[in-house]
Design an enzyme around this catalytic site. Structure first.
Site, PDB file in Angstrom:
ATOM      1  N   SER A   1       0.850  -1.188   0.000  1.00  0.00           N
ATOM      2  CA  SER A   1       0.000   0.000   0.000  1.00  0.00           C
ATOM      3  C   SER A   1       0.901   1.259   0.000  1.00  0.00           C
ATOM      4  CB  SER A   1      -0.953  -0.062   1.190  1.00  0.00           C
ATOM      5  OG  SER A   1      -1.966   0.894   1.085  1.00  0.00           O
TER       6      SER A   1
ATOM      7  N   ASP B   1      -8.779  -5.412  -6.066  1.00  0.00           N
ATOM      8  CA  ASP B   1      -8.325  -4.165  -5.438  1.00  0.00           C
ATOM      9  C   ASP B   1      -8.962  -2.969  -6.133  1.00  0.00           C
ATOM     10  OD1 ASP B   1      -6.963  -2.002  -4.336  1.00  0.00           O
ATOM     11  OD2 ASP B   1      -5.016  -3.007  -4.364  1.00  0.00           O
TER      12      ASP B   1
ATOM     13  N   HIS C   1      -8.016  -4.539  -1.726  1.00  0.00           N
ATOM     14  CA  HIS C   1      -6.740  -3.934  -1.372  1.00  0.00           C
ATOM     15  C   HIS C   1      -6.135  -4.591  -0.123  1.00  0.00           C
ATOM     16  CE1 HIS C   1      -3.778  -0.734  -1.490  1.00  0.00           C
ATOM     17  NE2 HIS C   1      -4.010  -0.437  -0.231  1.00  0.00           N
TER      18      HIS C   1
END
Lengths: 342, 342
Positions: B149, B291, B321
Site C-alpha cells: 500500500s 483491489d 486492497h
C-alpha cells in the site's frame, strides 16, 4: 403493446409512415397533483398522500412510465424552458418518442409525505403511488415502464405488485436488491448528513454526501481522464483536480435537495427487496460494464431468476452507473428495440 | 543478495539444511529513535527529524526493509505481547523469516514531524528517512524492501532515490501514483475529518473517514458475504449489517489515530508521484484482482515502464486492497519466491 418505435418504420417515404402512426392530437404537457390512498410498507394503515405527476406526449397513444434516480423528478422531458433530466432519451423524435407515446412520471414521494409515523418510504410505496396515479388518469394499463437506477428498482416493485397493469418492464442499472457494498457507502453518506445536520450545517453534509455518491456513479476511467492535472498549492494547502469537479457537483446538489428527502430516498434504495420470481412481466435489463453501484453480477442473478422472459443487455462504457445519462445513443438504441411491438 | 528463503532448501534433512544457513546470533528486537537530517519535499531547507525504528531478526543476516499502509507502524513482527501488524508474513518461520534475515521498519513520519513550515509530507521524505536510519545503523545496503500500500509507494520512491542501497524492491498493492478515483475518495475522507474537527468532534470525523476507507479496502464479494442479514429496526430507525461492521472498525481507528496524522499521510498518498523509468532496481510487483484502491491497470503501466526488470503477479482474491493482510499464504509464497537469491 401498441407503442411503435420509429426505428422499425421501414419505409423511407415519410408521408407513408404517417399513415401507420396512431391518430394523435397536439397537446402540451400536463402537470398535476393527486391525492391518493396508500398503505405504506413501513407504517401501519392507509392514509392519503399527495403525488405530483406529469404527462407528456400525444393523446391517444400508448402510455410509458418513465422514472429515474433518487435525484430525478417528473420533469423528464424538455418543456417550457425546463431542459428535462432525460431529454436525450425522451421527447419528440427521441428513443421514447413523445410524438408516438405518452410519458407519465411522478416526483418520488418521501417518508415525510407518508406522515410522521412512517419509518421509511419503500420502493413498494412509490410503485403503489404510480398505480394510484394511473387510476386517477383512467389508465388501466401502461404499455411499458422504463426506469433507471432507483427508478428501475421501483419498476421491479411495480411489476411484482401490479403485473396486470404493465406490458413490459425496462430496468436500467437497477436490481432486485441493493448491493451490500453500495449499501455501506450510502450508509456513510447518510451518517455524514446526519452528523452535519446535528452540528447545524446540513448543506455541508449534503455537499460531502453528494461528492461521495459521485465517486460511485462515475467510472474509474472517467476520473483518470478528468483529473489528470497535478495538485495546485492554494492558500497553503494542496488542492486536487478531483476536489474542484466533485465540489462543484456537491454544492449544486446541496442547494436543490433537502436532507430529509435525501435521507429517505437513499435509505429506500437500501431497503429495496423484490423477489425476482415475483416479477412476472416481460423484462429487459440494461447494465453498464463499469457500473460500481449495481454490479453486473446482480443483474445476471436477477435475469436468471426472473418470473418471466428477461433479456440482459450490457453497454460497454466508461461512465459507470451514470451510463443511463451519459450514453443516450446506446441506451436509446436498446430502448427502441425493447419498446417496439413484440 | 544473500537472503535465503527456506522454501528453496531442497533437502528434507533439517540438520543438513541448517549447515547451509547463515551463522546467526540469538537476539531480541531492537527499538530506537533516530534524529536524522532531511530536506523535505514540501518545505524549504534541511532540518532534524525524529524517526522511530525497529529491528527484528538474527544478527549477521541480510537486511529487509518492511513497510505497510498509512495506519501500520514499526511493530511489524509479533514481539513482547504485541501481535505485530504483519505477523502472518514476518517472523520466525514466516515468508520473511526472521531466523534468516533482519527486518527494519519505521513509524511513518507526519507533516508535523517535519516542522510547522512543511506543507505536506512526501513519500520521498519517508524514503529519505529510511535511508538515514540505514546510515545510523551502519548499513550500506538492504537486500530487499518489501512494502504494501503506502509502503509500496515509499518503496518506489526509495528505489528511485537510493538505488545503490537496494537489492530488490517488492511493491504490493501500490503504484507510481495514486489513481484519481482513489484520490477523490481520500479527499472526501479528509474533508469529513476537517469538517468534524471544525465542529469540535474530530473522533466522529475519523470514524466516518475510516468507514469510508474500509469500503475501498475490502472486496465487493466480501461485503456481500458479511452483510447478508436484513436490516433491523432499532430505536425507530433501520440499521443495516454494514453499519455494525464498519462502525466498529471506525470507532477503533478514531481511538488510536490522530486527525493530524491521518490528514498528512492520506494526503501523502495523493501527492505521491514517481516516474517508473526512474526505478532502476529489480522489482517484483504484486496486485490483487479485486483491489479497488490500486487498479491492476496502474500496476501494468508501472511494470511496462519500470527502469529495471519487473515482474507482476496478480493474486485472485475477494479481499480487495487488504489482500496483503488477508491472503498471507498467497502473498507469502510470492515473497519467498521474490526474496530467494537470484
Amino acid at each position: 403493446m401498441t407503442f411503435h418505435a420509429e426505428s422499425r418504420l421501414a419505409s423511407p417515404d415519410l408521408s407513408a409512415c404517417v399513415a401507420f402512426m396512431p391518430a394523435r392530437v397536439e397537446q402540451g404537457p400536463r402537470y398535476g397533483e393527486a391525492l391518493v390512498t396508500l398503505s405504506p410498507r413501513h407504517a401501519q394503515g392507509a392514509r392519503e398522500v399527495r403525488v405530483r405527476w406529469s404527462l407528456h406526449g400525444a393523446a391517444g397513444t400508448a402510455l410509458v412510465i418513465v422514472q429515474g434516480g433518487i435525484s430525478a423528478d417528473r420533469y423528464v422531458v424538455a418543456a417550457g424552458g425546463n431542459p428535462g433530466w432525460w431529454s436525450d432519451i425522451v421527447g419528440d423524435g427521441r428513443a421514447i418518442d413523445t410524438r408516438h407515446c405518452r410519458v407519465l412520471a411522478i416526483d418520488w414521494i418521501s417518508s415525510a409525505d407518508l406522515g410522521g409515523d412512517a419509518l421509511a418510504v419503500g420502493s413498494e410505496d412509490q410503485a403503489d403511488a404510480i398505480a394510484a396515479v394511473l387510476d386517477l388518469l383512467g389508465e388501466a394499463r401502461a404499455s411499458a415502464y422504463v426506469g433507471a437506477s432507483y427508478g428501475a428498482m421501483v419498476g421491479l416493485a411495480f411489476a411484482a405488485r401490479h403485473p396486470q397493469r404493465l406490458g413490459r418492464l425496462v430496468a436500467i442499472a437497477g436490481a432486485h436488491r441493493a448491493h451490500p457494498l453500495s449499501v455501506a457507502i450510502r450508509n456513510i453518506q447518510r451518517e455524514v448528513v446526519r452528523f452535519a445536520r446535528a452540528h447545524g450545517d446540513t448543506a455541508s453534509g449534503l455537499d460531502l454526501a453528494r461528492r461521495l455518491a459521485m465517486t460511485t456513479y462515475r467510472g474509474e476511467r472517467e476520473f483518470a481522464e478528468r483529473c489528470a492535472d497535478a495538485p495546485q498549492l492554494v492558500d497553503g494547502r494542496y488542492h486536487f483536480a478531483e476536489e474542484g469537479w466533485l465540489g462543484a457537483a456537491g454544492a449544486r446538489f446541496a442547494q436543490r435537495f433537502s436532507a430529509e428527502r435525501f435521507l429517505a430516498l437513499s435509505e429506500s434504495i437500501d431497503l429495496h427487496a423484490v423477489a425476482p420470481q415475483d416479477v412476472r412481466v416481460p423484462t429487459t435489463l440494461i447494465g453498464f460494464s463499469s457500473d460500481r453501484v449495481v454490479p453486473l453480477a446482480d443483474l445476471c442473478e436477477l435475469q436468471l431468476n426472473l418470473g418471466a422472459a428477461a433479456q440482459l443487455h450490457v453497454i460497454d462504457t466508461r461512465y459507470g452507473h451514470d451510463g443511463f445519462l451519459k450514453e443516450p445513443a446506446q441506451v436509446g438504441a436498446l430502448l427502441r428495440e425493447a419498446l417496439v411491438e413484440h
